[in-house]
Motif scaffolding. Sequence first.
Motif, PDB file in Angstrom:
ATOM      1  N   ILE A 100     -10.891 -29.685   6.812  1.00  0.00           N
ATOM      2  CA  ILE A 100     -11.614 -28.449   7.110  1.00  0.00           C
ATOM      3  C   ILE A 100     -11.539 -27.470   5.948  1.00  0.00           C
ATOM      4  N   CYS A 101     -11.059 -27.941   4.796  1.00  0.00           N
ATOM      5  CA  CYS A 101     -10.858 -27.025   3.666  1.00  0.00           C
ATOM      6  C   CYS A 101     -12.035 -27.106   2.711  1.00  0.00           C
ATOM      7  N   ASP A 102     -12.487 -25.946   2.260  1.00  0.00           N
ATOM      8  CA  ASP A 102     -13.626 -25.885   1.356  1.00  0.00           C
ATOM      9  C   ASP A 102     -13.335 -26.482  -0.010  1.00  0.00           C
ATOM     10  N   GLN A 103     -12.066 -26.495  -0.385  1.00  0.00           N
ATOM     11  CA  GLN A 103     -11.711 -26.954  -1.721  1.00  0.00           C
ATOM     12  C   GLN A 103     -11.712 -28.479  -1.796  1.00  0.00           C
ATOM     13  N   ALA A 104     -11.661 -29.136  -0.649  1.00  0.00           N
ATOM     14  CA  ALA A 104     -11.572 -30.596  -0.634  1.00  0.00           C
ATOM     15  C   ALA A 104     -12.661 -31.190  -1.514  1.00  0.00           C
ATOM     16  N   GLY A 105     -12.264 -32.129  -2.343  1.00  0.00           N
ATOM     17  CA  GLY A 105     -13.218 -32.744  -3.254  1.00  0.00           C
ATOM     18  C   GLY A 105     -13.095 -32.217  -4.662  1.00  0.00           C
ATOM     19  N   GLU A 106     -12.551 -31.012  -4.798  1.00  0.00           N
ATOM     20  CA  GLU A 106     -12.322 -30.481  -6.140  1.00  0.00           C
ATOM     21  C   GLU A 106     -10.968 -29.767  -6.172  1.00  0.00           C
ATOM     22  N   CYS A 107     -10.022 -30.341  -5.433  1.00  0.00           N
ATOM     23  CA  CYS A 107      -8.716 -29.692  -5.257  1.00  0.00           C
ATOM     24  C   CYS A 107      -7.667 -30.428  -6.077  1.00  0.00           C
ATOM     25  N   GLY A 108      -6.941 -29.696  -6.880  1.00  0.00           N
ATOM     26  CA  GLY A 108      -5.903 -30.296  -7.709  1.00  0.00           C
ATOM     27  C   GLY A 108      -4.815 -30.929  -6.876  1.00  0.00           C
ATOM     28  N   VAL A 140     -14.069 -12.500  -1.031  1.00  0.00           N
ATOM     29  CA  VAL A 140     -13.003 -13.509  -1.071  1.00  0.00           C
ATOM     30  C   VAL A 140     -12.230 -13.556   0.249  1.00  0.00           C
ATOM     31  N   VAL A 141     -11.884 -14.770   0.668  1.00  0.00           N
ATOM     32  CA  VAL A 141     -11.053 -14.960   1.851  1.00  0.00           C
ATOM     33  C   VAL A 141      -9.775 -15.676   1.420  1.00  0.00           C
ATOM     34  N   LEU A 142      -8.648 -15.235   1.963  1.00  0.00           N
ATOM     35  CA  LEU A 142      -7.362 -15.829   1.596  1.00  0.00           C
ATOM     36  C   LEU A 142      -6.780 -16.599   2.769  1.00  0.00           C
ATOM     37  N   ASP A 143      -6.290 -17.798   2.481  1.00  0.00           N
ATOM     38  CA  ASP A 143      -5.512 -18.553   3.445  1.00  0.00           C
ATOM     39  C   ASP A 143      -4.135 -18.741   2.838  1.00  0.00           C
ATOM     40  N   SER A 144      -3.168 -17.972   3.309  1.00  0.00           N
ATOM     41  CA  SER A 144      -1.848 -17.960   2.681  1.00  0.00           C
ATOM     42  C   SER A 144      -1.111 -19.282   2.811  1.00  0.00           C
ATOM     43  N   GLU A 145      -1.372 -20.013   3.884  1.00  0.00           N
ATOM     44  CA  GLU A 145      -0.627 -21.260   4.097  1.00  0.00           C
ATOM     45  C   GLU A 145      -0.971 -22.304   3.049  1.00  0.00           C
ATOM     46  N   ARG A 146      -2.228 -22.278   2.580  1.00  0.00           N
ATOM     47  CA  ARG A 146      -2.629 -23.269   1.585  1.00  0.00           C
ATOM     48  C   ARG A 146      -2.132 -22.921   0.193  1.00  0.00           C
ATOM     49  N   CYS A 147      -1.738 -21.661   0.006  1.00  0.00           N
ATOM     50  CA  CYS A 147      -1.379 -21.189  -1.334  1.00  0.00           C
ATOM     51  C   CYS A 147      -0.107 -21.874  -1.832  1.00  0.00           C
ATOM     52  N   ILE A 148      -0.122 -22.330  -3.089  1.00  0.00           N
ATOM     53  CA  ILE A 148       1.080 -22.939  -3.652  1.00  0.00           C
ATOM     54  C   ILE A 148       1.747 -21.998  -4.654  1.00  0.00           C
ATOM     55  N   LEU A 149       1.344 -20.740  -4.654  1.00  0.00           N
ATOM     56  CA  LEU A 149       1.979 -19.685  -5.466  1.00  0.00           C
ATOM     57  C   LEU A 149       1.969 -19.992  -6.960  1.00  0.00           C
ATOM     58  N   THR A 203     -10.997 -18.643  -1.076  1.00  0.00           N
ATOM     59  CA  THR A 203     -12.322 -19.247  -0.988  1.00  0.00           C
ATOM     60  C   THR A 203     -13.380 -18.156  -0.980  1.00  0.00           C
ATOM     61  N   SER A 204     -14.569 -18.542  -1.388  1.00  0.00           N
ATOM     62  CA  SER A 204     -15.662 -17.584  -1.498  1.00  0.00           C
ATOM     63  C   SER A 204     -16.341 -17.428  -0.145  1.00  0.00           C
ATOM     64  N   LYS A 205     -16.515 -16.195   0.284  1.00  0.00           N
ATOM     65  CA  LYS A 205     -17.168 -15.947   1.576  1.00  0.00           C
ATOM     66  C   LYS A 205     -18.577 -16.507   1.578  1.00  0.00           C
ATOM     67  N   ASP A 206     -19.201 -16.434   0.433  1.00  0.00           N
ATOM     68  CA  ASP A 206     -20.589 -16.845   0.315  1.00  0.00           C
ATOM     69  C   ASP A 206     -20.741 -18.362   0.473  1.00  0.00           C
ATOM     70  N   PHE A 207     -19.811 -19.120  -0.111  1.00  0.00           N
ATOM     71  CA  PHE A 207     -19.936 -20.576  -0.137  1.00  0.00           C
ATOM     72  C   PHE A 207     -19.169 -21.239   1.009  1.00  0.00           C
ATOM     73  N   ARG A 208     -18.290 -20.481   1.641  1.00  0.00           N
ATOM     74  CA  ARG A 208     -17.430 -21.006   2.705  1.00  0.00           C
ATOM     75  C   ARG A 208     -18.226 -21.730   3.779  1.00  0.00           C
ATOM     76  N   PHE A 209     -17.834 -22.948   4.040  1.00  0.00           N
ATOM     77  CA  PHE A 209     -18.423 -23.787   5.090  1.00  0.00           C
ATOM     78  C   PHE A 209     -19.929 -24.033   4.911  1.00  0.00           C
ATOM     79  N   GLN A 210     -20.437 -23.853   3.723  1.00  0.00           N
ATOM     80  CA  GLN A 210     -21.865 -24.084   3.515  1.00  0.00           C
ATOM     81  C   GLN A 210     -22.160 -25.546   3.195  1.00  0.00           C
ATOM     82  N   GLN A 211     -21.381 -26.117   2.295  1.00  0.00           N
ATOM     83  CA  GLN A 211     -21.643 -27.480   1.846  1.00  0.00           C
ATOM     84  C   GLN A 211     -20.346 -28.150   1.453  1.00  0.00           C
TER      85      GLN A 211
END
Lengths: 505, 167
Positions: A100-108, A140-149, A203-211
């Motif tokens: 369910i994460c927007d970064q999936a596919g381009e996530c380090g 911008v939207v922040l999800d603190s749990e995903r953050c690796i600091l 994550t970007s509010k604009d792109f979030r959950f779009q594609q």
Amino acid sequence: MFKCTINGHEVEVPEGASVIEAFKLLKEDIAHYCWHPGLSIAGVCRLCMVQIDDGPRLHIACNTLVKDGMKITNQTEVVKEAVRWGMDFHLINHPLDCPICDQAGECGLQEQYMKYGQYDSSMAEKKVKKRKVVDLGERVVLDSERCILCSRCVRFTDEVTKTNELGIFNRGDHSEIGTFEDQPLDNKYSLNTVDICPVGALTSKDFRFQQRVWYLKDTDSICTGCSTGCSIKVYHNKEGLFRVKPVFNEKVNGHWMCDEGRDLYKHVNAPVRLKQILKSVGNEWFPLGLERALDHLNEAFSKAENISVLITAQHTVEEYKALKNWAQQLQDKTINFVYWKNNPESFDSFDGLLIRGDKNPNTKGLLEAGFEFADASVLDSSDLVLAPMPENPAVYPKYMEKLEQLSKLQTQLCLLSVSNITQHETINFADGTLAIPMKTAFEKAGHFINHQGLTQKIHKGRVIVKAALGLDELLQAIKIGKWIQPQLLKSRKTNESSKVSGELW
Amino acid sequence: MNEYIPQADKEFILKELKRYETPISALIPSLFCIQKRHGWVPAEAVKELSLLSDLPESRINEVLNFYTMFNKKPVGQLHVQVCCNVSCAMNGGRELAKHICETYKVGFEQVSPCGTVTVSPVECLGACDKAPMMQVGQAYYEDLTNESALEVLEKLAFEKAKVSAHV
């Protein structure tokens, strides 16, 4: 220059280069989350471990300088083991909610997980709960749990924008990024923090959950938002354009771009576009085939004595050239070129980083094309005005007023428009006014010259409106009386993002 | 203007700022000074400190949130920190903390309805030989029982009330 050997390959690097830069130079794989070439070194993610000269201890590549004759490797079992455990530490409190994460596919982190992940967690303790869906302002939207600091975003607001909004609060496994008192992150470059975030925390509010990113193709282009001309990648699929991201360009924008530039794809998508040629008769618009439209235009051009071209600096060098040639062939007519500047008061302003007041990508190109510009007052006495409109009329506050004024004078207009101008409520266009759909910079190839005089290429991306014409194509069609579809260029190999996987910027 | 940092504190902070090479070094004494004045560090005081020291608010907040000894929320007149670490826990420290809470009808880290007490369970305060113990303000009270602890608190609350009555 220093010589060093990386995983058996010899490479020469300039003095003062770090080991990770040498890896990048050789395009060798190395994991890294906190290191970013545009920011200072933090050395907090501990993933870029390397072994130097069979030394007993491992070093972090980002904060170790290359010395002459160094033998560096990250392929030994010791390094791999260290990286594996390093990632395990990152994953202790990471939710691993990739589906369910927007970064999936381009996530380090995801990439490392595919290589080293244990899949069955060996942690018995519960994950620390942190804040989800924190609203960090307009974009911008922040999800603190995903953050690796990794602190990239914090360093970005400290070093690049110097606005210092973000910080790392609390400590230990309760550490999380945030703003003071949850104030919004409202600087003009805020979406860069989303780009540099190696995980899906910002994550970007604009792109979030779009594609999903793997359903998107990308095309290299140049931002048309202002005369800086940042290098960008435009991401699109058959449903339209979805986002714009900066591409590293040392001479122009470095690693960054502004938030405004990222909105430019919006006026390219189908809902707001003019999709067919329309002719105004008695305050109503009627669709017109291209052949009929060209007949109409040719007639109008041959009848008119006094023709004006209301030109802005939003078109490509090639289009200006075509315009110039076209005008030269009509020597028996008076053709006046009127250069319409956007907001002249703030035209020369510059914010010190990237944003310029000149909201055109090709001002230099227009000025160098060799037009002789007439005063705007000639428009009022013209019989016919050819107006290739700015792509985004919003940055030209007085342009529409001028069109309205001309329409009141019953001047025939030939509008080349990206936006659906026929929806404009207050303007009553003169009879015979044509509105022709125009290509945006993302739909045509060509060159822009930015404020420094640097000529940059734009590539043809996805065509959203098939009937749209470029200014040069329209003039060509007027000349020969019909429009010949040029042989479709073999589409460039796209989706380069998959090729550079492993790069985190 | 200086609602949260009055003139006297401001002078102290400016002196501290001059003492160190970088303003960030003066943060902890400055924040303690604010906490001494208000009992806790209000966000408005952080804003004022940010103007005073030319440090971004987020940098100040990073330090403020890192250390548990800065109170981020208002506390009662008596900030009772009961040790719940090993030695004290074995001698009834946790039960003592709960007992004080029940008596004052208050949960941990909250201000009691009467405004006198805030109870915080804390880690070792270094008085293991006198367990269980608690710290009220700057003072240690050791070898406590449920009764003696409450007695101490009542006495302290009475003194506080007397002082404020005089004012």
